[in-house]
Scaffold this motif. Sequence first.
Motif, PDB file in Angstrom:
ATOM      1  N   GLN B 174     -49.951 -90.244 -24.108  1.00 13.66           N
ATOM      2  CA  GLN B 174     -48.455 -90.819 -25.064  1.00 13.66           C
ATOM      3  C   GLN B 174     -48.201 -91.427 -23.946  1.00 13.66           C
ATOM      4  O   GLN B 174     -47.494 -90.125 -22.683  1.00 13.66           O
ATOM      5  CB  GLN B 174     -47.878 -88.570 -25.476  1.00 13.66           C
ATOM      6  CG  GLN B 174     -47.157 -89.031 -26.503  1.00 13.66           C
ATOM      7  CD  GLN B 174     -45.587 -89.924 -26.332  1.00 13.66           C
ATOM      8  OE1 GLN B 174     -45.364 -90.693 -26.313  1.00 13.66           O
ATOM      9  NE2 GLN B 174     -44.785 -88.916 -26.064  1.00 13.66           N
ATOM     10  N   PRO B 175     -47.798 -92.574 -24.047  1.00 13.91           N
ATOM     11  CA  PRO B 175     -47.074 -93.460 -22.608  1.00 13.91           C
ATOM     12  C   PRO B 175     -45.305 -92.697 -22.011  1.00 13.91           C
ATOM     13  O   PRO B 175     -45.762 -93.128 -21.660  1.00 13.91           O
ATOM     14  CB  PRO B 175     -47.068 -94.555 -22.827  1.00 13.91           C
ATOM     15  CG  PRO B 175     -47.554 -94.667 -24.342  1.00 13.91           C
ATOM     16  CD  PRO B 175     -47.745 -93.215 -25.314  1.00 13.91           C
ATOM     17  N   THR B 176     -44.754 -92.003 -22.983  1.00  9.40           N
ATOM     18  CA  THR B 176     -43.686 -91.435 -22.283  1.00  9.40           C
ATOM     19  C   THR B 176     -43.965 -90.154 -21.327  1.00  9.40           C
ATOM     20  O   THR B 176     -43.126 -89.340 -21.447  1.00  9.40           O
ATOM     21  CB  THR B 176     -42.767 -91.562 -23.550  1.00  9.40           C
ATOM     22  OG1 THR B 176     -43.104 -90.235 -24.409  1.00  9.40           O
ATOM     23  CG2 THR B 176     -42.165 -92.886 -23.926  1.00  9.40           C
ATOM     24  N   ASN B 202     -54.663-101.876 -23.737  1.00  4.85           N
ATOM     25  CA  ASN B 202     -53.731-100.235 -22.987  1.00  4.85           C
ATOM     26  C   ASN B 202     -53.087 -99.674 -24.100  1.00  4.85           C
ATOM     27  O   ASN B 202     -52.023-100.033 -24.775  1.00  4.85           O
ATOM     28  CB  ASN B 202     -53.258-100.746 -22.289  1.00  4.85           C
ATOM     29  CG  ASN B 202     -52.744 -99.729 -21.087  1.00  4.85           C
ATOM     30  OD1 ASN B 202     -52.232 -98.228 -21.615  1.00  4.85           O
ATOM     31  ND2 ASN B 202     -51.162 -99.973 -20.682  1.00  4.85           N
ATOM     32  N   LEU B 203     -54.004 -98.535 -24.843  1.00  8.31           N
ATOM     33  CA  LEU B 203     -53.382 -98.053 -25.880  1.00  8.31           C
ATOM     34  C   LEU B 203     -53.516 -96.456 -26.368  1.00  8.31           C
ATOM     35  O   LEU B 203     -53.706 -96.030 -24.979  1.00  8.31           O
ATOM     36  CB  LEU B 203     -54.632 -98.791 -26.799  1.00  8.31           C
ATOM     37  CG  LEU B 203     -54.259-100.041 -27.312  1.00  8.31           C
ATOM     38  CD1 LEU B 203     -55.553-100.165 -28.378  1.00  8.31           C
ATOM     39  CD2 LEU B 203     -53.115-100.430 -28.470  1.00  8.31           C
ATOM     40  N   ALA B 204     -52.505 -96.068 -26.753  1.00  6.53           N
ATOM     41  CA  ALA B 204     -52.013 -94.423 -26.318  1.00  6.53           C
ATOM     42  C   ALA B 204     -52.824 -94.190 -27.911  1.00  6.53           C
ATOM     43  O   ALA B 204     -52.818 -94.282 -28.862  1.00  6.53           O
ATOM     44  CB  ALA B 204     -50.178 -94.371 -26.586  1.00  6.53           C
ATOM     45  N   GLU B 206     -52.279 -90.444 -28.429  1.00  4.48           N
ATOM     46  CA  GLU B 206     -51.393 -89.611 -29.162  1.00  4.48           C
ATOM     47  C   GLU B 206     -52.367 -88.393 -29.239  1.00  4.48           C
ATOM     48  O   GLU B 206     -52.147 -86.678 -29.681  1.00  4.48           O
ATOM     49  CB  GLU B 206     -50.807 -89.665 -30.082  1.00  4.48           C
ATOM     50  CG  GLU B 206     -49.657 -90.824 -30.542  1.00  4.48           C
ATOM     51  CD  GLU B 206     -49.410 -91.956 -31.457  1.00  4.48           C
ATOM     52  OE1 GLU B 206     -49.999 -90.908 -32.174  1.00  4.48           O
ATOM     53  OE2 GLU B 206     -48.717 -92.625 -31.655  1.00  4.48           O
ATOM     54  N   TRP B 207     -52.904 -88.453 -28.403  1.00  6.23           N
ATOM     55  CA  TRP B 207     -53.729 -86.402 -27.535  1.00  6.23           C
ATOM     56  C   TRP B 207     -54.486 -86.563 -28.885  1.00  6.23           C
ATOM     57  O   TRP B 207     -55.025 -85.122 -28.604  1.00  6.23           O
ATOM     58  CB  TRP B 207     -52.817 -85.549 -27.304  1.00  6.23           C
ATOM     59  CG  TRP B 207     -51.717 -85.806 -26.486  1.00  6.23           C
ATOM     60  CD1 TRP B 207     -50.293 -85.555 -26.878  1.00  6.23           C
ATOM     61  CD2 TRP B 207     -51.105 -86.583 -25.331  1.00  6.23           C
ATOM     62  NE1 TRP B 207     -50.108 -85.993 -25.233  1.00  6.23           N
ATOM     63  CE2 TRP B 207     -51.003 -87.022 -24.930  1.00  6.23           C
ATOM     64  CE3 TRP B 207     -52.763 -87.068 -24.647  1.00  6.23           C
ATOM     65  CZ2 TRP B 207     -50.148 -86.768 -23.318  1.00  6.23           C
ATOM     66  CZ3 TRP B 207     -52.037 -87.529 -23.346  1.00  6.23           C
ATOM     67  CH2 TRP B 207     -51.094 -87.197 -22.704  1.00  6.23           C
ATOM     68  N   ASP B 208     -54.731 -87.526 -29.417  1.00  7.15           N
ATOM     69  CA  ASP B 208     -55.739 -87.155 -30.756  1.00  7.15           C
ATOM     70  C   ASP B 208     -57.162 -87.496 -30.778  1.00  7.15           C
ATOM     71  O   ASP B 208     -56.877 -88.812 -30.715  1.00  7.15           O
ATOM     72  CB  ASP B 208     -54.959 -87.929 -31.675  1.00  7.15           C
ATOM     73  CG  ASP B 208     -55.755 -87.336 -33.388  1.00  7.15           C
ATOM     74  OD1 ASP B 208     -57.123 -86.361 -33.375  1.00  7.15           O
ATOM     75  OD2 ASP B 208     -55.540 -87.597 -34.562  1.00  7.15           O
ATOM     76  N   LYS B 211     -58.274 -90.715 -33.267  1.00  4.78           N
ATOM     77  CA  LYS B 211     -57.282 -91.560 -33.367  1.00  4.78           C
ATOM     78  C   LYS B 211     -57.551 -91.909 -32.266  1.00  4.78           C
ATOM     79  O   LYS B 211     -58.217 -93.511 -31.957  1.00  4.78           O
ATOM     80  CB  LYS B 211     -55.413 -91.269 -33.139  1.00  4.78           C
ATOM     81  CG  LYS B 211     -55.065 -92.397 -33.418  1.00  4.78           C
ATOM     82  CD  LYS B 211     -53.259 -92.161 -33.013  1.00  4.78           C
ATOM     83  CE  LYS B 211     -52.054 -92.709 -34.847  1.00  4.78           C
ATOM     84  NZ  LYS B 211     -51.070 -91.360 -35.264  1.00  4.78           N
ATOM     85  N   ILE B 215     -59.082 -96.274 -32.131  1.00  8.21           N
ATOM     86  CA  ILE B 215     -58.707 -96.947 -31.587  1.00  8.21           C
ATOM     87  C   ILE B 215     -60.331 -97.922 -30.527  1.00  8.21           C
ATOM     88  O   ILE B 215     -60.565 -99.299 -30.131  1.00  8.21           O
ATOM     89  CB  ILE B 215     -57.672 -96.295 -30.176  1.00  8.21           C
ATOM     90  CG1 ILE B 215     -56.608 -95.762 -31.255  1.00  8.21           C
ATOM     91  CG2 ILE B 215     -57.497 -96.962 -29.256  1.00  8.21           C
ATOM     92  CD1 ILE B 215     -55.265 -95.352 -30.176  1.00  8.21           C
TER      93      ILE B 215
END
Lengths: 707, 333, 327
Positions: B174-176, B202-204, B206-208, B211, B215
């Motif tokens: 999660q980039p933030t 360079n993708l997120a 989301e800890w899943d 997902k 990706i």
Amino acid sequence: MTIGEWATGLRYRYVPDHVVGEVLGRKWVDNVVPITLLAAVVIYLTATIPNFISLGNLSDISRQIGEFGLIVIGMTVVMIAGGIDLSVGSNFALANVTALALLNVARWPVAASVVATLGVGALAGLVNGLLIGFLKLRAFLTTLVILTLVRAIVEFLLQIYSVRIASSDVEAPAWDFLGAGSVLGAPVSVIALAAVALAAQVALTRLRIGWRIMAVGGSRRAAYNAGIPVPATVCLTYVVSGVLTSLAGVLYAARLSGAGPDTGLGLELNVVTAALLGGNSVGGGRGSVGKALMGAVIVSLLTNGLVRLGLESGASSMVVGLVLLFAIGIDVRWSKWRHRLRAKVYVSPAYLKLPPAPKFIAGASSPYAINDRLRDVEIIGMKEVDGPEDVILDEDGHLYCGVRHGEIVRFLAPDHVRREVYAHVGGRPLGMAFDRAGALVVCIAGMGLYRVDRDRKAQKLTAETNRSPLSIIDDSRMRLADDLDIAPDGKIYFSEATVRYGFEEWVVDALEGRGNGRIICYDPATSSTRTVLRNLLFANGVCVAHDNKSVLFAETWGCRVSRYWLEGPKAGRVEPVISDLPGYPDNINRGSGGAYWVALAGTRTPSYDLAMTMPGFRRRMARRVAADEWLFPNVNIGCVVHFDESGEILETLWDAEGENHPAITSMREHRGYLYLGGVTNNRIGRLKLADADPNWTGPRSYWGATP
Amino acid sequence: MRMGRIAATLGLALSLTGAAAYATAAGIDDPRRADYFKDFAGKTIAFVPVTMGIDLTEGWAAVMKQQADRLHMKLEIRDPHFSADAGAQAITSLISEKPDVLVVHNPDVNSYARLLKRAEAAGIHVIQINMRSNYNSDVYVGADWIGIGEAEANAVLEKCGPGTSQKVAILQGQPTSGSDSGMMKGADNVFSKHPEIKVVANLAGEWDATKAQSIISTVIQQNPDLCGVVGFWDVMDLGAAAAIKQSGKPIVLVTSGGGEQMACDNVAKGVFYKEIAYQVMNQGRDINDMIATVLETGLPAGKLKAVIYSPQLVISKESLHPGLCWSAAALKK
Amino acid sequence: MFGRIKSALVSQERIVLVTAVILFCVFSLFLKGFLSAANLLTLVRSVSVLGVLGVAMAIVVIGRGVDLAIVATYAMSAAWTLRLATQGVAIGPALLLGLALAVAVGLINGLLIAFAEIPALFATLGMAAFVYGFVRFALVPLVVVYMPANAASISWIGGGFVAGVPTPILLFALVAFLGHAFLAFTKAGRFIYAMGDNFAAARNSGAPVRGLIVLQYALSAAIAYVAGIITATAVSSVNTNVVNSSLIYDVILVVVLGGIGLSGGRGGIRNVLVGTLLIGILLNGMTIMNIQYTLQNVIRSLILLSAIVLDSLVNPRDEQTEQQGDI
């Protein structure tokens, strides 16, 4: 009287059985389920969490309730119009990221950012609304697709902006105020919620647009056919939902300033749960802002409480699922059974012990002995009138009667052959009287007290009286105005037979035998209406005494005629005139020679009299037996009773064969003739009275010589 | 006489020995000990993780629980279950409940920052673990993310040198979040010195894991010659590993995580090339020490400003040995 | 008559099918590598779990229900199976227990809907939250469950190949075939159509509607379990957090997009295949076109949106014939 009867009498006198049915009939009982649930949640959380109901915690929770409540109100508006908006979770996240990006990245001023974010919310709602309202897509599916679309857009935006949002922090007092400020101790979000709730409540219940929304949800087709712009109305509800959701999103953004992918994830489920728990129904027709708020508070308290309880992972989800299932289960059962239950318990018979009935078989020594005096009446308007409950004649001898078609029909003097519709009043006319000006004052079932003046214009006098303070049903409205008479000062005394039933259900009131009737007085001088006497057993005939000092009234199921004193030493008191009639008295009218006439619409039977002392038996009957097989009071044969001021019976007139006038509900004396009406008859009878004053007329008796 | 003297001497000696023995048994009382226990008894530690039920938070919670039990403190866990809003609610209500120490695991750098400031203003010591926020509270205990990012990038470089496509994908969580911003910086530090490395995605995730799988399979299809993936969390990166396995291509996957048994297993199986681990059990002990420190020193909240970076442990086939990793499942038995 | 022919020709299924075919042709012509056998297998494989869940959902939707608990059942029953295996239960009994859990969830769903008469939308919504919470609370304490070594014997389910075809595709085909056989050729299947078409008429003509409702939810739960095991063995783990994702919406979309109306009684497994393929082609094509993952989601949603808008344009609904409360 045995002790058992005495106990039964007491029990039915003081235990208010009828309240249950009346409560179940009120719309607000729907809120019992959510209120109980709310109370249960509050009690449980207060008991398990120390300081749960402390000021500090309440103000903390209320900030979240404020945001959440806004979305629930939006959802409720959509649901009232028969839709559902699943896109709220994503729209909320979109508003959050939009507000933060505008403020932190684009460096817009706070006001502009907020307005622009609300605009974005409105736009998202508009897309929903256009698709569902105008293109007539299915709400569930469409908002589902919009949910995934907006969520994808949010993730796309986050990919671009999230790091930049996180790395810059804007110092703006106005922004901090939105997120953390309070006005008079109430968080900003609560103020916003209160304002929105008030506006929504006013709009939904008082403004045209709200009524349109209700109408569309109640029946889309009917609304369309009634000319309501259904597409625009539906569209508007989604815009409202979009704006409110984005307002909540702005407040959330100001509170946390975090742009994470989990924002608003699954929010739509919580919102729908809250809206439903509050008692709003899917598919429209039932819903209110109050229900929305209640649901929002329940769900917020529950989720907050569960986090605070520090339960193990999963436990809170488990509890929320159970509560939802339980609440919906109760709600489904409730709305399904409420009407059935009400139908079962609404009829609540009371104990009624009548004095022994005098004998009236032919040849009996009582003055009521059956005779055949009514056999040879002349017939007027055979098959031309349907149910002339009351008949009346004016000074010129024209004969008036009300008929079932909502009209007052007039038979012209002298022969009463020509018939014309005197006035159309729209409801079933019952008792009638002429006032001093010669206008006809009429009791109309279900409508109230009306006046038809001489140029035949009908005008409402009153349909409302003062409401009894403890009555559950709204007894201010008149359901069954029955008969009236007019005092010399112009005051109109009229009876309302029952406050619990309508005209067609008179027999159920008979079965109940509870004093549901009343005498009401309308004063034209002040245009005021007030209830004079309550708890009468089917108040029916009303007649101002010849000396104008009292009013005689009949109580049908009480089989008695009583006198209510208007003036004199006994003013305001009631005393019996005839307390043991052999039948069910209906209208009372003046006769010549200072006497009165009362019609008996039916006769008492020993079985029915006995049944009236057995309320349990009648209740079982009402619950278990089909209505058309109930024990009915006998209204197949009746008579006319002639009595004097003291209540002495002068004579009775019967139609022993029951050919012409088996049941009689009214009679008028006019120039030596007696005119007979009956609520189920198709004719009017006219009987020559042997020893009556041939010049006596009703209007003259009341108002003197014609002006 | 002599005998008597001897006897006396002996007696003295004996009595002395006895006294000595007695003295040895009594020991010397530590005057600070009683105070030590008194300092802690009845204190409350509150823990707000991103979620319970993952190896990291379960590990920290278990270690904190041990110390709390030993010192008669109360450990309260509020599980917001991946919801920043629920976490904010939890912290808000904790502020009014006033625990002595608040241990927070931030979902991102912003969401709790303001609340943590409020908490310290209310006199609660705030310890942030692994994922920090924009607000610097009393203590930060956690991984040195920039260092881990650098180590991960370097590990990929080992395998994606000249002769390979030198294409690398970065799979953020999660980039933030406090961790990703650091790891990203670290990876940048290395890759910026190696212009030959092409970061193709360079993708997120989301800890899943699910997902992550979508990706990475997308990335692999777009770049069939992908050489390496830098993953930011082992639990999520299992999804990336599944995507790599399905593609059947020899793509290097480097990850970071809490050094749980799963990591060792997957390194052993070759699913992960390397895991740069921060050892959760040791981090737990650091948290405990800092809890003890803030409580003992009696400093007002917000004064301390201490940072402990956890040492990195590189789990690779070479470093593997039994006991290197810890087991979260064992904690839950 | 003309109206019926017209609507049959341009049903939503047709629109989606034509869209899918056009996309397929365009991609085959213009995208390098799209038409290769390997890519086509990848394409189907990537959507096969979605397809299996779609079959489960279709059985319920055709009977005028909806099963929002399908993803919870899918993830939690599979997670419990792996957890049991981790705790040392042999894989056979672990699989059976997981299946039993799934079927129990389905039965409760059915009972709530058929006997407590709670609307399906809310019964399954509540059950989804309950099942997730209960399993996390009582059976699976961790968010992610890994496949233990003693379960390696079933890893072929999600990760194997038969004659070069990945097993998930074959299982999808098998489930679709069995689902179709059930709906088209068994008495219960025909009754489910009757029930979805006109519930009151089905009940009045003697169809055992309550039993059928319970049956269809039990079936959908069992199929969801199959999907769960495919995922678990494909990624060697189960992330229970998938319950809180938007997967459930994707499942509904696959079903409805293919042309199975939410009001029931229409469509069949064929529609699920069409819907699934459209999603698969879209995802695969966009991937090859090198569109970023997040942008792919936006485009996919837009295409779904245009599909349902198109449907409404060719098959407009009318205020006069609209069913009240049909959302």
